[in-house]
Design an enzyme around this catalytic site. Structure first.
Site, PDB file in Angstrom:
ATOM      1  N   SER A 147       0.844  -1.189   0.000  1.00 25.43           N
ATOM      2  CA  SER A 147       0.000   0.000   0.000  1.00 25.43           C
ATOM      3  C   SER A 147       0.881   1.241   0.000  1.00 25.43           C
ATOM      4  O   SER A 147       1.954   1.247   0.616  1.00 25.43           O
ATOM      5  CB  SER A 147      -0.891   0.022   1.249  1.00 25.43           C
ATOM      6  OG  SER A 147      -1.558   1.267   1.382  1.00 25.43           O
ATOM      7  N   TYR A 161      -2.120  -0.377  10.298  1.00 24.47           N
ATOM      8  CA  TYR A 161      -2.210  -0.976   8.964  1.00 24.47           C
ATOM      9  C   TYR A 161      -1.017  -0.562   8.107  1.00 24.47           C
ATOM     10  O   TYR A 161      -0.387  -1.405   7.442  1.00 24.47           O
ATOM     11  CB  TYR A 161      -3.513  -0.543   8.300  1.00 24.47           C
ATOM     12  CG  TYR A 161      -3.631  -0.868   6.834  1.00 24.47           C
ATOM     13  CD1 TYR A 161      -3.964  -2.154   6.414  1.00 24.47           C
ATOM     14  CD2 TYR A 161      -3.413   0.111   5.864  1.00 24.47           C
ATOM     15  CE1 TYR A 161      -4.079  -2.452   5.067  1.00 24.47           C
ATOM     16  CE2 TYR A 161      -3.535  -0.180   4.514  1.00 24.47           C
ATOM     17  CZ  TYR A 161      -3.868  -1.463   4.114  1.00 24.47           C
ATOM     18  OH  TYR A 161      -3.973  -1.758   2.773  1.00 24.47           O
TER      19      TYR A 161
END
Length: 252
Positions: A147, A161
């Site tokens: 990501s 995250y």
């Protein structure tokens, strides 16, 4: 003379979103697809149905990647479809919560790390055991979905995250060097803001629209645009690429 089929690909977390898009695009490229899911059986079945309706081969296999025994069963099931040549590590969670790190329950932090880091590592371990020429395999490719949250760390939303995806990047680079001489390429794809159900699940269904003005291209990615990058990295055109993490972020 027709080109040989590319073999079998396992796509983890393929019941929806980016994972489903990767599975569908892989099927169009000729792969037999193992559609992995943890709990969304109906979503996985829908992905399989779309593949088979288009003349492809696919099977849905339940396995929680944070369980090493389940990962082993996932790979055993893949063998029933043919020769494994590729693995796409897409399964990942945010913990369905948005907020500062100090407010994230310890159980949520642990679960995110168990799935996004440990689970990805377990899948990579099993993939190497099956693909490595040193273990009697024929080689292949591993793609880890990261990501662009690793750039700024997602303050105020998903620090836990983002940290897990930072670990994914490090694992990708290290493993790539470790298995390059064993016939395995390992790369990553780092999506930016993408139109999936992830944001709604965390309680902010409008988050993609709010972030779009901050993206140089002015919009979020479609899941299939991320899938296109994954399939290119799996292809022979990317045959000399390993240890790379490709951002698919519209410039953000």
């Amino acid at each position: 003379m027709a080109a040989a089929a590319p073999g079998v690909v396992i796509v983890t977390g393929a019941s929806r979103g980016i994972g489903a898009a990767v599975a569908l695009r892989a099927a169009r490229a000729g792969y037999a697809v193992v559609v992995n899911y943890a709990s969304d059986a109906s979503g996985a079945a829908a992905t399989v149905e779309q593949i088979t309706a288009g003349g492809g081969t696919a099977a849905a296999v339940q396995a929680d990647v944070s369980d090493p025994a389940a990962v082993g069963r996932l790979f055993d099931a893949a063998a029933a479809l043919g020769t494994l040549t590729a693995v796409v590590n897409n399964a990942g969670i945010t913990g369905d919560l948005i907020g500062p790190l100090a407010e994230v329950p310890p159980a949520t932090v642990r679960r995110v790390l168990d799935v996004n880091v440990a689970g990805l590592a377990y899948v990579c371990q099993e993939a190497v055991r099956r693909l490595s020429t040193g273990h009697g395999g024929g080689g292949g490719s591993i793609i880890n979905i990261s990501s662009t949250a690793t750039k700024a760390g997602s303050p105020g939303t998903w620090v836990h995250y983002a940290a897990s995806k930072g670990a994914v990047d490090v694992l990708t680079v290290g493993l790539a060097a470790e298995v390059a001489a064993q016939g395995i390429r390992v790369n990553g794809v780092a999506p930016g803001s993408t139109k999936t159900g992830l944001h709604a699940a965390a309680g902010m269904p409008d988050r993609v629209e709010r972030l779009s003005p901050t993206i140089p291209m002015g919009r979020a990615a479609e899941p299939d645009e991320v899938a296109a990058a994954v399939l290119w990295l799996l292809s022979d055109e990317a045959g000399y690429i390993t240890g790379a993490v490709l951002p698919v972020s519209g410039g953000r």
